[in-house]
Design an enzyme around this catalytic site. Structure first.
Site, PDB file in Angstrom:
ATOM      1  N   CYS A 122     163.899 -41.089  62.901  1.00  0.00           N
ATOM      2  CA  CYS A 122     162.987 -40.578  61.883  1.00  0.00           C
ATOM      3  C   CYS A 122     163.728 -40.140  60.628  1.00  0.00           C
ATOM      4  O   CYS A 122     163.182 -40.159  59.527  1.00  0.00           O
ATOM      5  CB  CYS A 122     162.179 -39.416  62.443  1.00  0.00           C
ATOM      6  SG  CYS A 122     161.232 -39.899  63.877  1.00  0.00           S
ATOM      7  N   CYS A 164     159.760 -34.952  62.676  1.00  0.00           N
ATOM      8  CA  CYS A 164     160.898 -35.080  63.581  1.00  0.00           C
ATOM      9  C   CYS A 164     162.139 -35.473  62.763  1.00  0.00           C
ATOM     10  O   CYS A 164     162.041 -36.219  61.791  1.00  0.00           O
ATOM     11  CB  CYS A 164     160.591 -36.135  64.620  1.00  0.00           C
ATOM     12  SG  CYS A 164     161.977 -36.557  65.680  1.00  0.00           S
ATOM     13  N   CYS A 169     164.981 -36.751  64.372  1.00  0.00           N
ATOM     14  CA  CYS A 169     165.875 -37.505  65.246  1.00  0.00           C
ATOM     15  C   CYS A 169     166.537 -38.608  64.408  1.00  0.00           C
ATOM     16  O   CYS A 169     166.136 -38.863  63.277  1.00  0.00           O
ATOM     17  CB  CYS A 169     165.125 -38.070  66.451  1.00  0.00           C
ATOM     18  SG  CYS A 169     164.147 -39.542  66.109  1.00  0.00           S
ATOM     19  N   ASP A 198     161.674 -48.057  91.813  1.00  0.00           N
ATOM     20  CA  ASP A 198     160.379 -47.856  92.444  1.00  0.00           C
ATOM     21  C   ASP A 198     160.142 -49.060  93.355  1.00  0.00           C
ATOM     22  O   ASP A 198     160.652 -50.152  93.096  1.00  0.00           O
ATOM     23  CB  ASP A 198     159.295 -47.754  91.356  1.00  0.00           C
ATOM     24  CG  ASP A 198     157.991 -47.222  91.924  1.00  0.00           C
ATOM     25  OD1 ASP A 198     157.931 -46.965  93.140  1.00  0.00           O
ATOM     26  OD2 ASP A 198     157.028 -47.070  91.144  1.00  0.00           O
ATOM     27  N   ASP A 204     155.194 -47.208  99.857  1.00  0.00           N
ATOM     28  CA  ASP A 204     154.074 -46.379 100.322  1.00  0.00           C
ATOM     29  C   ASP A 204     152.756 -47.113 100.098  1.00  0.00           C
ATOM     30  O   ASP A 204     152.740 -48.255  99.639  1.00  0.00           O
ATOM     31  CB  ASP A 204     154.080 -45.040  99.563  1.00  0.00           C
ATOM     32  CG  ASP A 204     154.051 -45.223  98.050  1.00  0.00           C
ATOM     33  OD1 ASP A 204     154.589 -46.248  97.585  1.00  0.00           O
ATOM     34  OD2 ASP A 204     153.502 -44.372  97.348  1.00  0.00           O
TER      35      ASP A 204
HETATM   36 ZN   LIG Z   1     161.998 -38.880  65.700  1.00  0.00          ZN
END
Ligand SMILES: [Zn+2]
Length: 524
Positions: A277, A272, A274, A85, A120
């Site tokens: 977790c 979750c 994942c 950016d 910008d």
């Molecule tokens: Zn997770």
């Protein structure tokens, strides 16, 4: 560079964007990495299959005073696509005037960025229309200056659209920037709107930008990083977004999910599964050293974002993106407004929705009436040629599709279909009136719907049926009445079309053969 589109639904699309450092799938969220305070080891991105990240060229430059510019891939330890950016926001924030637009372009070229943004002039959230107009003009002026200075054609340059909450200015900015040869276009300033949950304005901004820009190029939405929002912004045609929210939220103990944000302090069990977790509990995570906790939470937050992107792509493949929007709107009242605003742009979305989908659609309730397939169906119905003065037989459209194949309808339909003085129409919950001519067209036979027995819905649908019947001006109407829907329809006819000759035949308890017999006897 190339942007290839593999799938579409609503304005959303699945694509592949190729830069000089590799390819990645869109929709994509660039995790924003603070070059001076990286939270995650770059190895994590590769392990998680994240193929494009973003950093800030201005912060990179400012954090290394007196140093020669180095390859940003080396600085971040990431070989694949790095977007930078320009730091326009930071420059505004710090009031720093020492950096010229041309300097930032040259700097991004020297650090071998893959995707670069010109410097910008952000409109911001609080500018009045005049100021917004000025920022649009200034950004166009800077774009022209940057385009003259750009030497490296192997970098994908991003042209930002400004205008803030002033929709006319956004539209003007999109048309102006769209004339300039950028590889990617971006929409600026929405972060504050998202934080204030002004989704109504955000929808208008994105639609205005989308209408003015070339559709063959990807559109980037600056600063969108909450997975719960992704389906909405993708449905409106945003292919790319970037955010540091995964890390900022983690710092304050906030846990991102597709349904919203949760406080780690209040979670008893992670739903979750994942890697993070699955290997710890909320309690264990709370007891960890803050910096370790921040890292782990950042990882979960990021994975939650990418899991949502997978879900969205899968919804696009199946043609179910609208269904996903409705689910989200039902789950969270803030998103109800989001969807309500999108509904207003339904005819625009309809133009980009495939006419035939691999699977049928779902009709859950009122919001589903506005999905592009339904809009398209009512247009198609209005074009069905009308033969006036026939007898019309109205049959209940039940769950069995096509409606005429319902075992209780089939004997009636087969005896009446070849009569030149009779037309047949089904009154249905999802579609209202379905003339026999359209009974086998997509998506009627493939639509999943359920009858919620809601009297308000019956009234709305009965109104549509009555309007359709009025248009036919039939000689007589046989209403084969069933259930509350049939009763509501009868009531609607006596109110809205008092001159019509309505003959009610009760479906319940009567064998189809008897029903059709009595209709044939009374045909005038
Ligand atoms: Zn997770």
């Amino acid at each position: 560079m190339s942007f290839q589109v593999q799938g579409k639904d609503l304005l959303g699309r699945i694509g592949t964007l190729t830069t000089k450092s590799g390819s990645f799938q869109t929709p994509h969220m660039f995790p924003v990495v603070d070059p001076n305070r990286p939270v995650l080891d770059p190895k994590f991105y590769s392990e998680a299959g994240i193929k494009a990240i973003m950093t800030n060229a201005y912060l990179l430059k400012r954090g290394r005073p007196g140093q020669l510019p180095k390859d940003v891939h080396g600085t971040l330890g990431f070989k694949e696509t790095v977007a930078t950016d320009s730091g326009a926001y930071q420059i505004l924030e710090y009031g720093h005037v020492g950096v010229k637009p041309s300097e930032i372009v040259a700097y991004q070229e020297k650090i071998h960025t893959d995707i670069g943004v010109i410097l910008d002039f952000p409109t911001g959230f609080r500018s009045d229309a005049r100021r917004a107009g000025w920022t649009v003009d200034e950004t166009v002026r800077r774009a022209d200056e940057a385009l003259k200075r750009i030497k490296r054609k192997d970098i994908l340059w991003v042209g930002p659209v400004q205008g803030g909450v002033h929709i006319k200015e956004v539209a003007r900015s999109a048309v102006e920037m769209g004339k300039r040869p950028f590889s990617i276009y971006a929409l600026g300033s929405p972060t504050e709107l998202m934080e204030a949950q002004r989704f109504d304005v955000l929808v208008d901004m994105i639609v205005a930008a989308k209408k003015g820009l070339p559709h063959s190029r990807p559109l980037h939405l600056f600063g969108a990083g909450h997975p719960a929002m992704f389906p909405f912004i993708v449905a409106l045609g945003c292919d790319l977004f970037d955010s540091a929210a995964y890390a900022l939220y983690a710092r304050t103990g906030r846990y991102l999910t597709s349904d919203g944000t949760q406080e780690l302090a209040e979670i008893e069990e992670f739903s979750c599964m994942c890697k993070i977790c699955d290997s710890t509990t909320p309690g264990e995570l709370r007891r960890l050293d803050p910096s370790v906790r921040e890292k782990l939470l950042s990882k979960h937050n990021l994975l939650a974002c990418f899991s949502e992107l997978r879900r969205i792509r899968e919804a696009i493949r199946k043609g179910h993106l609208w269904d996903l929007l409705e689910h989200r709107a039902y789950a969270n009242p803030a998103f109800e407004k989001f969807l309500a605003k999108i509904v207003q742009h339904s005819p625009f979305l309809e133009q980009f929705t495939p006419t035939v989908k691999p699977r049928g659609i779902s009709h859950f309730g009122e919001a589903s009436d506005h999905r592009p397939e339904m809009v398209r169906y009512s247009v198609r119905r209005s074009r069905v040629p009308v033969e006036w003065g026939k007898a019309l037989v109205l049959l209940p459209g039940r769950w069995r599709r096509p409606y005429h194949e319902d075992p209780r309808n089939l004997p009636i339909v087969s005896k009446l279909a070849n009569k030149s003085n009779v037309s047949i129409c089904f009154y249905t919950v999802p579609f209202g009136p379905v003339p026999m001519e359209l009974d086998e067209t997509f998506p009627l036979a493939q639509t999943e719907s359920f009858d919620s027995h809601d009297s308000r819905m019956y009234e709305q649908k009965a109104e549509q049926v009555a309007a359709w019947v009025k248009r036919l001006s039939p000689k007589q109407v046989f209403l084969v009445s069933e259930g509350e829907y049939g009763v509501t329809l009868g009531r609607e006819f006596s109110g809205a079309t008092p001159k019509l000759k309505i003959i009610r035949v009760h479906a319940k308890g009567s064998k189809p053969d008897r029903t059709v017999g009595s209709i044939i006897r009374r045909l005038g």
